[in-house]
Design an enzyme around this catalytic site. Structure first.
Site, PDB file in Angstrom:
ATOM      1  CE1 TYR A 163      -3.255  -2.797   0.132  1.00 45.14           C
ATOM      2  CE2 TYR A 163      -3.617  -2.362   2.464  1.00 45.14           C
ATOM      3  CZ  TYR A 163      -3.911  -3.081   1.316  1.00 45.14           C
ATOM      4  OH  TYR A 163      -4.858  -4.080   1.356  1.00 45.14           O
ATOM      5  CB  SER A 164       1.163   4.325  -0.313  1.00 48.83           C
ATOM      6  OG  SER A 164      -0.123   4.795  -0.660  1.00 48.83           O
TER       7      SER A 164
END
Length: 342
Positions: free
Chosen positions: A55-56
């Site tokens: 995530y990111s």
């Protein structure tokens, strides 16, 4: 907020799990605001947070780690591995022992913790022996770096195979499964939920709002765009008949929610956590306003007549757009079919 047993682990978790996918460049790039959202969720009684290394590009884990400073022991913290962390390096991904041992150290550093409560395989791999993955995860549990292990987006047969391998080889077993589940995406009701229940697993469902379709943003007169580039485009392509069908169903569901005296968001999340096979539904707010709109659902019990009306619109076990499922991707590829395509 009432708490529920996480399978047979003896751990008690909230029916809402705070998903952290939107914290970072994929969603909310304001770190201070993301931390405020996390703190508000904890203050509201949520004791369960789920994130992932991908995530990111790791930023989500960093934000969660920063937010939990001084509160780490109050939270059941889950993260995931498997997705590519470097597109150019084929070994910075997957379920191999080599990658798991390396990546857990990275997640621990980003999360600013010395243990992970639940370490999950983000996706199954057709190219990696499940015993390879379970063996490495077993070592992490025995070393104290990880408390429990889980799977995500496994099919029913893959769940059974992993459970069998754990018992046959005396390895740690997956105690949770994390599949997609919402009013529009009910495929897991047919096989995955019953399988997880038979094996005493907790089930953490994600996308109870079907990627925003049940948030009220996606209506016939105001079709929107996904708020994150991480969401598959096929789920939002309005030229597809299945997505047009979803628009029709959402209009009718909005009427059911109004009749029931709740918002569409509240009804959608309550639908997921009202299923006896679901432990927690993962909600992934990008803003404080979104989180506040999710919280009331934890205390809503949908009446049988409301559930009956929902079943009339989307039958049990049915996923309107198969693109919304995240399992079965490997078994349905052309090269795996009986009649391969040229």
């Amino acid at each position: 907020m009432d708490y529920r047993p996480l399978g047979r682990t003896g751990v008690q978790v909230s029916p809402l799990c705070l998903g952290a996918m939107m914290f970072g460049p994929w969603g909310n790039n304001d770190r201070a605001d993301s931390i405020r959202i996390i703190h508000r969720a904890l203050d509201a009684g949520i004791n369960f947070i789920d994130t992932a290394d991908v995530y990111s590009g790791g930023v989500s884990e960093e934000i969660v780690g920063e937010a939990l400073a001084g509160r780490r022991d109050d939270v059941f913290l889950a993260t995931k591995f498997f997705m590519p962390m470097d597109e150019a390096d084929p070994n910075q991904r997957g379920g191999s022992r080599r990658w798991i041992i390396r990546e857990v150290e990275n997640s621990l550093r980003r999360l600013n913790t010395d243990y992970i409560d639940l370490y999950q395989v983000h996706r199954p791999s057709p190219d990696t022996d499940v015993e390879e993955t379970l063996g490495a995860l077993t070592d992490l549990v025995r070393q104290g770096m990880v408390r429990y292990i889980g799977s995500s987006s496994y099919s029913g047969s893959q769940i059974v195979e992993a459970q069998w391998a754990s018992r046959e080889r005396n390895l740690e077993r997956f105690v949770t499964e994390q599949p997609p589940y919402s009013i529009l995406v009910r495929g897991i009701e047919e096989d995955i939920l019953p399988t997880a229940q038979r094996h005493g697993m907790g089930t953490l469902t994600y996308s109870p709002l079907a990627g925003g379709w049940l948030s009220g943003r996606w209506r016939k007169d105001s079709a929107s765009r996904p708020t994150s580039s991480a969401r598959p485009s096929a789920r939002f392509d309005m030229t597809r008949p299945a997505n047009q069908r979803k628009l029709d169903v959402v209009e009718e569901l909005a009427q059911v929610a109004e009749w029931a005296g709740v918002t569409l968001i509240e009804m959608a999340i309550a639908f997921a956590i009202n299923h006896p096979g679901v432990t927690s539904a993962i909600v992934g707010p990008r803003t404080m306003e979104q989180l506040e709109s999710y919280l009331p659902a934890a205390d809503i019990r949908l009446a049988p007549e409301v559930l009956d009306r929902i079943d009339q619109l989307v039958a049990p076990g049915v996923t309107i757009n198969p693109e919304d499922n995240s399992y079965g991707a490997h078994t349905l590829t052309p090269h795996a079919r009986r009649r391969p395509r040229p």
